[in-house]
Design an enzyme around this catalytic site. Structure first.
Site, PDB file in Angstrom:
ATOM      1  N   LYS A   1     -14.733  -9.824   5.205  1.00 28.34           N
ATOM      2  CA  LYS A   1     -14.876  -8.912   4.069  1.00 28.34           C
ATOM      3  C   LYS A   1     -15.991  -9.464   3.201  1.00 28.34           C
ATOM      4  O   LYS A   1     -15.830 -10.531   2.605  1.00 28.34           O
ATOM      5  CB  LYS A   1     -13.578  -8.860   3.262  1.00 28.34           C
ATOM      6  CG  LYS A   1     -12.404  -8.220   3.994  1.00 28.34           C
ATOM      7  CD  LYS A   1     -11.145  -8.349   3.164  1.00 28.34           C
ATOM      8  CE  LYS A   1     -10.005  -7.521   3.725  1.00 28.34           C
ATOM      9  NZ  LYS A   1      -8.742  -7.816   3.022  1.00 28.34           N
TER      10      LYS A   1
ATOM     11  N   HIS B   1     -13.197  -3.110   5.753  1.00 29.07           N
ATOM     12  CA  HIS B   1     -13.323  -2.439   4.455  1.00 29.07           C
ATOM     13  C   HIS B   1     -12.363  -3.106   3.470  1.00 29.07           C
ATOM     14  O   HIS B   1     -11.675  -4.063   3.804  1.00 29.07           O
ATOM     15  CB  HIS B   1     -12.965  -0.960   4.612  1.00 29.07           C
ATOM     16  CG  HIS B   1     -11.515  -0.734   4.977  1.00 29.07           C
ATOM     17  ND1 HIS B   1     -10.897   0.478   4.878  1.00 29.07           N
ATOM     18  CD2 HIS B   1     -10.553  -1.576   5.455  1.00 29.07           C
ATOM     19  CE1 HIS B   1      -9.628   0.373   5.258  1.00 29.07           C
ATOM     20  NE2 HIS B   1      -9.404  -0.867   5.624  1.00 29.07           N
ATOM     21  N   ARG B   2     -12.287  -2.572   2.242  1.00 26.28           N
ATOM     22  CA  ARG B   2     -11.225  -2.959   1.303  1.00 26.28           C
ATOM     23  C   ARG B   2     -10.424  -1.695   0.981  1.00 26.28           C
ATOM     24  O   ARG B   2     -10.862  -0.596   1.289  1.00 26.28           O
ATOM     25  CB  ARG B   2     -11.820  -3.526  -0.002  1.00 26.28           C
ATOM     26  CG  ARG B   2     -12.683  -4.742   0.132  1.00 26.28           C
ATOM     27  CD  ARG B   2     -12.046  -5.947   0.814  1.00 26.28           C
ATOM     28  NE  ARG B   2     -10.758  -6.410   0.313  1.00 26.28           N
ATOM     29  CZ  ARG B   2     -10.568  -7.534  -0.376  1.00 26.28           C
ATOM     30  NH1 ARG B   2     -11.596  -8.319  -0.665  1.00 26.28           N
ATOM     31  NH2 ARG B   2      -9.355  -7.904  -0.745  1.00 26.28           N
TER      32      ARG B   2
ATOM     33  N   GLU C   1      -5.604   4.074   2.284  1.00 31.04           N
ATOM     34  CA  GLU C   1      -6.558   3.927   3.385  1.00 31.04           C
ATOM     35  C   GLU C   1      -6.474   5.073   4.381  1.00 31.04           C
ATOM     36  O   GLU C   1      -6.969   4.984   5.493  1.00 31.04           O
ATOM     37  CB  GLU C   1      -6.336   2.581   4.075  1.00 31.04           C
ATOM     38  CG  GLU C   1      -6.523   1.438   3.088  1.00 31.04           C
ATOM     39  CD  GLU C   1      -6.428   0.061   3.723  1.00 31.04           C
ATOM     40  OE1 GLU C   1      -6.204  -0.023   4.937  1.00 31.04           O
ATOM     41  OE2 GLU C   1      -6.591  -0.924   2.980  1.00 31.04           O
TER      42      GLU C   1
ATOM     43  N   LYS D   1     -12.444  -2.530  11.003  1.00 32.55           N
ATOM     44  CA  LYS D   1     -11.228  -1.959  10.431  1.00 32.55           C
ATOM     45  C   LYS D   1     -11.648  -1.197   9.192  1.00 32.55           C
ATOM     46  O   LYS D   1     -12.115  -1.791   8.232  1.00 32.55           O
ATOM     47  CB  LYS D   1     -10.281  -3.102  10.092  1.00 32.55           C
ATOM     48  CG  LYS D   1      -9.072  -2.703   9.292  1.00 32.55           C
ATOM     49  CD  LYS D   1      -8.085  -3.856   9.215  1.00 32.55           C
ATOM     50  CE  LYS D   1      -7.938  -4.361   7.821  1.00 32.55           C
ATOM     51  NZ  LYS D   1      -6.686  -5.069   7.564  1.00 32.55           N
TER      52      LYS D   1
ATOM     53  N   HIS E   1       0.817  -1.220   0.000  1.00 35.97           N
ATOM     54  CA  HIS E   1       0.000   0.000   0.000  1.00 35.97           C
ATOM     55  C   HIS E   1       0.852   1.274   0.000  1.00 35.97           C
ATOM     56  O   HIS E   1       0.328   2.367   0.027  1.00 35.97           O
ATOM     57  CB  HIS E   1      -0.923   0.041   1.233  1.00 35.97           C
ATOM     58  CG  HIS E   1      -2.049  -0.938   1.171  1.00 35.97           C
ATOM     59  ND1 HIS E   1      -2.994  -1.062   2.173  1.00 35.97           N
ATOM     60  CD2 HIS E   1      -2.393  -1.858   0.242  1.00 35.97           C
ATOM     61  CE1 HIS E   1      -3.851  -2.017   1.847  1.00 35.97           C
ATOM     62  NE2 HIS E   1      -3.503  -2.506   0.683  1.00 35.97           N
TER      63      HIS E   1
ATOM     64  N   GLU F   1       0.069  -2.631   7.352  1.00 29.98           N
ATOM     65  CA  GLU F   1      -0.742  -1.678   8.123  1.00 29.98           C
ATOM     66  C   GLU F   1      -0.354  -1.670   9.591  1.00 29.98           C
ATOM     67  O   GLU F   1      -0.152  -2.722  10.190  1.00 29.98           O
ATOM     68  CB  GLU F   1      -2.231  -2.065   8.073  1.00 29.98           C
ATOM     69  CG  GLU F   1      -2.861  -1.993   6.724  1.00 29.98           C
ATOM     70  CD  GLU F   1      -4.313  -2.481   6.753  1.00 29.98           C
ATOM     71  OE1 GLU F   1      -4.911  -2.562   7.841  1.00 29.98           O
ATOM     72  OE2 GLU F   1      -4.833  -2.792   5.679  1.00 29.98           O
TER      73      GLU F   1
END
Length: 438
Positions: A347, A375-376, A211, A398, A159, A168
């Site tokens: 998800k 979420h995605r 994100e 999340k 990411h 993350e």
């Protein structure tokens, strides 16, 4: 109440890629759902149908999925005349219509859009908010539980640009008295973190990733955790806010060598420095001893079952399966049998219907797992997952940093739900892993 119309169109997620939006019209009006899409997708997920036409959207168009809703699913569903309140029957019909195990025929993105829009139509028909309808479908007890917001404030891995391998780093306000207080704490820490990142790494370090987290040019996990710890301290929450990580280690697993490459973004990474799963497990344990880490997601690759089971036996924090389980009942069953993890990352677009998502959560709860609704990375203004988290009593959600509207939309929705429920809701807090039993 009969369905008058089902219509899909192509809209965009926060990354600028197309996705499917579905409108379902009944006597109560128009009910709309938008399907999210992920960046790091597990190979065992339901199929997100893409057009593959490189001349448009780089092959990522969803016109086939849209056509499948408008020409196949919609007319068949209207003809079948199923009660929108019977979600299980609707979803079973959608799956039969597709006819494959992974929804590869019509596309999970087509099917999920319809499934979620139908749920909204049903809630409207019952005259209740969506989370109440989902709670009814799942049979969860009361009072409602508001989730702890796991806020992804620092991004690495696939990411982000820097060398940092882990994807993350999240702050977890698990000692707050309420959801709104937890969100405020998170927002305050986030502001401090942004300022710190700019000061230490230059102005561009304040730029946010997909994100909403900052993505400074950080080399190691320790460096990231030190920065977050300092931000927590500056905000005045030392000892009050925990930390979680999503390692997304499938992204840096070297299948042939059966090793993990923390320098995977470097094309000339040194194979002698790649780690065995035991070495990686030791790294996690040393980090957890030094920092207030309460949850680690995808610590190992999605098919490195041996590593997961080894880690599970020797750890006491939450181990979340995402790429491992991909919200798939068969994978969850295997993970339970092999004692691989103790929490599910839920998800909805990985499995493709609301009914199967609810079942995945129930299967997980039945084995005393935690459930984190997620979420995605490619998100929209759709807030359905906020209602799902509350309706399922998951106790943890999340949905990115407290930044970027497609992330905040979900958090703001939970603020509204909190206000609406008042005294009739409790905040999961420290009990986020076992909130279904509160």
């Amino acid at each position: 109440m009969p369905i008058a119309k089902v219509h899909a169109r192509s809209v965009y997620v926060s990354r600028g890629n197309p996705t499917v939006e579905v409108d379902v019209v009944t006597e109560t009006g128009l009910h709309r759902a938008i399907v999210p899409s992920g960046a790091s997708t597990g190979q065992h997920e339901a199929v997100e149908l893409r057009d593959g036409d490189k001349a448009k959207w780089g092959g990522k168009g969803v016109l086939k999925a849209v056509k499948n809703v408008n020409e196949t699913i919609g007319p068949a569903l209207i003809k079948e005349n199923i009660d929108v309140k019977d979600q299980a029957k609707v979803d079973e019909f959608l799956n039969k219509l597709d006819g494959t195990a992974n929804k590869g025929n019509l596309g999970a993105n087509a099917i999920l859009g319809v499934s979620l829009a139908i749920a909204k139509a049903a809630a409207a028909e019952k005259g209740v908010p969506l989370y109440v309808h989902i709670s009814d479908l799942a049979g969860t007890k009361k009072p409602y539980v508001l989730p702890v917001p796991f806020q992804n404030v620092l991004n690495g891995g696939s990411h982000a640009g820097g060398r940092l391998a882990f994807q993350e780093f999240m702050i977890v306000p698990d000692t707050a008295e309420s959801f709104s207080e937890g969100l405020r704490q998170g927002a305050e820490v986030y502001q401090k973190l942004k300022a710190l990142a700019k000061k230490k790494y230059g102005q561009s370090a304040g730029n946010v990733g997909d994100e909403g987290g900052v993505a400074p040019d950080i080399q190691t996990a320790e460096e990231a955790l030190d920065l977050i710890t300092e931000a927590i301290e500056q905000a005045g929450y030392t000892g009050k806010i925990s930390i979680a990580m999503d390692v997304a280690s499938s992204e840096f697993y070297k299948t042939d060598a059966k090793k993990y490459d923390l320098d995977f973004k470097n094309p000339d990474s040194d194979p002698t420095k790649w780690l065995t799963y035991e070495q990686l497990a030791d790294l996690y344990k040393s980090l957890a001893a030094k920092y207030p880490i309460v949850s680690i997601e995808d610590p190992f690759a999605e098919d490195d079952w041996e590593a997961w089971s080894y880690f599970y036996k020797t750890s006491d924090f939450q181990i979340v399966g995402d790429d491992l389980t991909v919200t798939n009942p068969l994978r969850i069953k295997k993970a339970i049998e092999l004692k691989s993890c103790n929490a599910l990352l839920l998800k909805v677009n990985q499995i493709g219907t609301l009914t199967e998502s609810i079942q995945a959560a129930k299967d997980s709860y039945a084995d005393n797992w935690g459930v984190m609704v997620s979420h995605r990375s490619g998100e929209t203004e759709d807030v359905t997952i906020a209602d799902i988290a509350v309706g399922l009593r998951s106790g943890q959600i999340k949905t990115g940093a407290p930044a970027r509207s497609e992330r905040l939309a979900k958090l703001n929705q939970i603020l509204r739900i909190e206000e609406e429920l008042g005294e009739n809701a409790i905040y999961a807090g420290k009990n986020f892993r076992t909130s279904v039993n509160l």
